[in-house]
Design an enzyme around this catalytic site. Structure first.
Site, short mmCIF file in Angstrom:
data_model
loop_
_atom_site.label_atom_id
_atom_site.label_comp_id
_atom_site.label_asym_id
_atom_site.label_seq_id
_atom_site.Cartn_x
_atom_site.Cartn_y
_atom_site.Cartn_z
CE1 TYR A 24 3.61 -27.01 -50.94
CE2 TYR A 24 6.15 -27.33 -50.13
CZ TYR A 24 5.06 -27.64 -50.03
OH TYR A 24 4.56 -28.44 -48.52
CD GLU A 46 2.60 -33.23 -46.34
OE1 GLU A 46 3.03 -34.58 -46.54
OE2 GLU A 46 2.34 -32.32 -46.19
CD1 TRP A 54 6.31 -31.14 -51.66
CD2 TRP A 54 5.16 -32.70 -50.74
NE1 TRP A 54 4.75 -30.24 -51.42
CE2 TRP A 54 4.42 -31.06 -50.57
CE3 TRP A 54 3.35 -33.44 -50.07
CZ2 TRP A 54 3.41 -31.05 -50.88
CZ3 TRP A 54 2.36 -33.34 -50.51
CH2 TRP A 54 1.43 -32.01 -50.10
#
Length: 198
Positions: A24, A46, A54
């Site tokens: 990522y 988000e 995350w």
């Protein structure tokens, strides 16, 4: 590239937890996003991340993709109340009713912005004058949680009815979608991402 050489690349330290996190970081984080559906995907992820890491959300990304119709905001905006109850049983996502309802609400608000601005892209990129902010950070301790711009964006989006998108969440969104380049200057991706913003 040989594995040994690949391993010697310096990366932002936050991504060094597992392979998908590194991927990522290397391929997506900080790349300028001008596609509305991709912008919506990151808004959903988000907002789901609020209060969590995350990495937790990244591990559930495919679950969100399935649950939210490949992040097609037009479909998400019309999801019925009964579907919310189904999603509360879905272990592939964060089973928080307020966050699930926020995603549906935000899809509707997202389309209202498209109607008034021509696209969500036009709206959000206007906050950085259409060009990525190129920060020059040397360590993670220098990475801000919020900025004047994310404060302004959050205030405006809240006034338009968006949920679960405070200034900290939206700054993370800006980082993810390349409105700001917050790769550390020693990271191999810093110059690569910077070049994409020219």
């Amino acid at each position: 590239m040989p594995i040994e050489q690949e391993a010697r690349k310096f990366r932002c330290p936050w991504c060094l937890g597992f392979e998908d996190y590194v991927k990522y970081h290397d391929e997506e984080w900080g790349v300028p996003v001008f596609d509305d559906q991709k912008q919506f995907e990151f808004l959903v992820l988000e907002s789901a991340q609020a209060g969590l890491s995350w990495s937790t959300i990244l591990k559930k990304r495919e679950g969100y993709r399935k649950a939210f119709a490949e992040f097609d905001y037009k479909i998400v905006a019309d999801l019925p109340d009964g579907y919310v109850q189904e999603l509360l049983l879905d272990t592939g996502i964060i089973r928080n009713e307020m966050k699930i309802r926020a995603a549906i609400n935000n899809a509707r608000r997202f389309m209202e912005i498209q109607a008034s601005h021509g696209s969500f892209r036009n709206y959000i990129w206007d906050f950085v004058n259409g060009k990525p902010v190129q920060n020059q950070l040397k360590s993670l301790s220098q990475v801000p949680a919020t900025t004047v711009v994310s404060d302004k964006l959050s205030k405006d989006m809240k006034s338009k009815g968006f949920k679960f998108l405070g200034s900290t969440t939206l700054y993370a969104h800006m980082q993810a979608t390349g409105l700001v380049n917050d790769h550390l200057i020693d990271c191999f991706r810093y110059e690569e991402v910077k070049a994409l913003g020219k």
